[in-house]
Scaffold this motif. Structure first.
Motif, mmCIF file in Angstrom:
data_model
loop_
_atom_site.group_PDB
_atom_site.id
_atom_site.type_symbol
_atom_site.label_atom_id
_atom_site.label_comp_id
_atom_site.label_asym_id
_atom_site.label_seq_id
_atom_site.Cartn_x
_atom_site.Cartn_y
_atom_site.Cartn_z
ATOM 1 N N ALA A 121 0.839 -1.198 0.000
ATOM 2 C CA ALA A 121 0.000 0.000 0.000
ATOM 3 C C ALA A 121 0.875 1.250 0.000
ATOM 4 N N THR A 122 0.289 2.352 -0.419
ATOM 5 C CA THR A 122 0.998 3.627 -0.391
ATOM 6 C C THR A 122 1.341 3.997 1.049
ATOM 7 N N GLU A 123 0.410 3.728 1.956
ATOM 8 C CA GLU A 123 0.670 3.990 3.363
ATOM 9 C C GLU A 123 1.572 2.868 3.860
ATOM 10 N N GLY A 124 2.566 3.231 4.574
ATOM 11 C CA GLY A 124 3.475 2.228 5.112
ATOM 12 C C GLY A 124 4.837 2.831 5.323
ATOM 13 N N ALA A 125 5.685 2.046 5.925
ATOM 14 C CA ALA A 125 7.029 2.517 6.230
ATOM 15 C C ALA A 125 7.785 2.844 4.952
ATOM 16 N N PRO A 126 8.578 3.903 4.972
ATOM 17 C CA PRO A 126 9.379 4.229 3.797
ATOM 18 C C PRO A 126 10.451 3.161 3.566
ATOM 19 N N ILE A 127 10.826 3.015 2.319
ATOM 20 C CA ILE A 127 11.904 2.109 1.947
ATOM 21 C C ILE A 127 13.134 3.001 1.753
ATOM 22 N N ALA A 128 13.927 3.120 2.793
ATOM 23 C CA ALA A 128 15.013 4.101 2.782
ATOM 24 C C ALA A 128 16.382 3.488 3.044
ATOM 25 N N SER A 129 16.443 2.148 3.160
ATOM 26 C CA SER A 129 17.722 1.510 3.462
ATOM 27 C C SER A 129 17.709 0.064 2.978
ATOM 28 N N GLU A 130 18.895 -0.536 2.993
ATOM 29 C CA GLU A 130 18.987 -1.953 2.659
ATOM 30 C C GLU A 130 18.201 -2.795 3.663
ATOM 31 N N GLY A 131 18.192 -2.362 4.915
ATOM 32 C CA GLY A 131 17.431 -3.070 5.944
ATOM 33 C C GLY A 131 15.939 -3.069 5.640
ATOM 34 N N ASP A 132 15.448 -1.940 5.145
ATOM 35 C CA ASP A 132 14.032 -1.868 4.761
ATOM 36 C C ASP A 132 13.750 -2.828 3.608
#
Length: 131
Positions: free
Chosen positions: A25-36
């Motif tokens: 979904a659009t709502e959700g944690a950002p994907i900002a790292s390799e861990g994400d």
């Protein structure tokens, strides 16, 4: 599917051309790292998905600035685990900033690991065409 308390579903498994795709979904944690990225891959494995479709809005600006190497690191993580990644949505405001990203998008869309698609229906059609 994932749900915590009364929060909205952030991941839903779909089948496109008999390919299991985890659609985020659009709502959700950002994907900002390799861990994400690793967390997303874990969710994909948990659902039995071969592809993950992530709205472009979930990626920070650094993903679209190739000099940060974040996109490469995230894509490599997906490739290592043999999970496809589809970035879904309009990224024209990012590609308009220079030719490097536009070239990266064009080359990625020629491959089989990372696709940039305007919407989930375009991903469905692409998977239909490759099966």
């Amino acid at each position: 599917m994932t749900a915590e308390g009364n929060s909205p579903m952030t991941e839903v498994l779909h089948r496109f051309a008999d390919v299991p795709v985890l659609v985020c979904a659009t709502e959700g944690a950002p994907i900002a790292s390799e861990g994400d990225a690793t967390d997303l891959i874990g969710a994909a494995f948990g659902h039995g998905a071969h592809w993950v479709a992530v709205p472009a809005e979930r990626f920070g600006a650094d993903f679209f600035r190739l000099r940060t190497r974040l996109a490469g690191a995230i894509v490599q993580k997906f490739a290592t685990y043999r999970v496809g990644l589809a970035v879904v949505g309009d990224i024209s405001h990012h590609t308009a900033e220079g030719t490097a990203l536009a070239d990266f998008v064009r080359e990625s869309n020629r491959g089989s690991q990372l696709w940039f698609v305007p919407d989930v229906e375009a991903l469905r059609e692409r998977l239909d065409a490759t099966s």
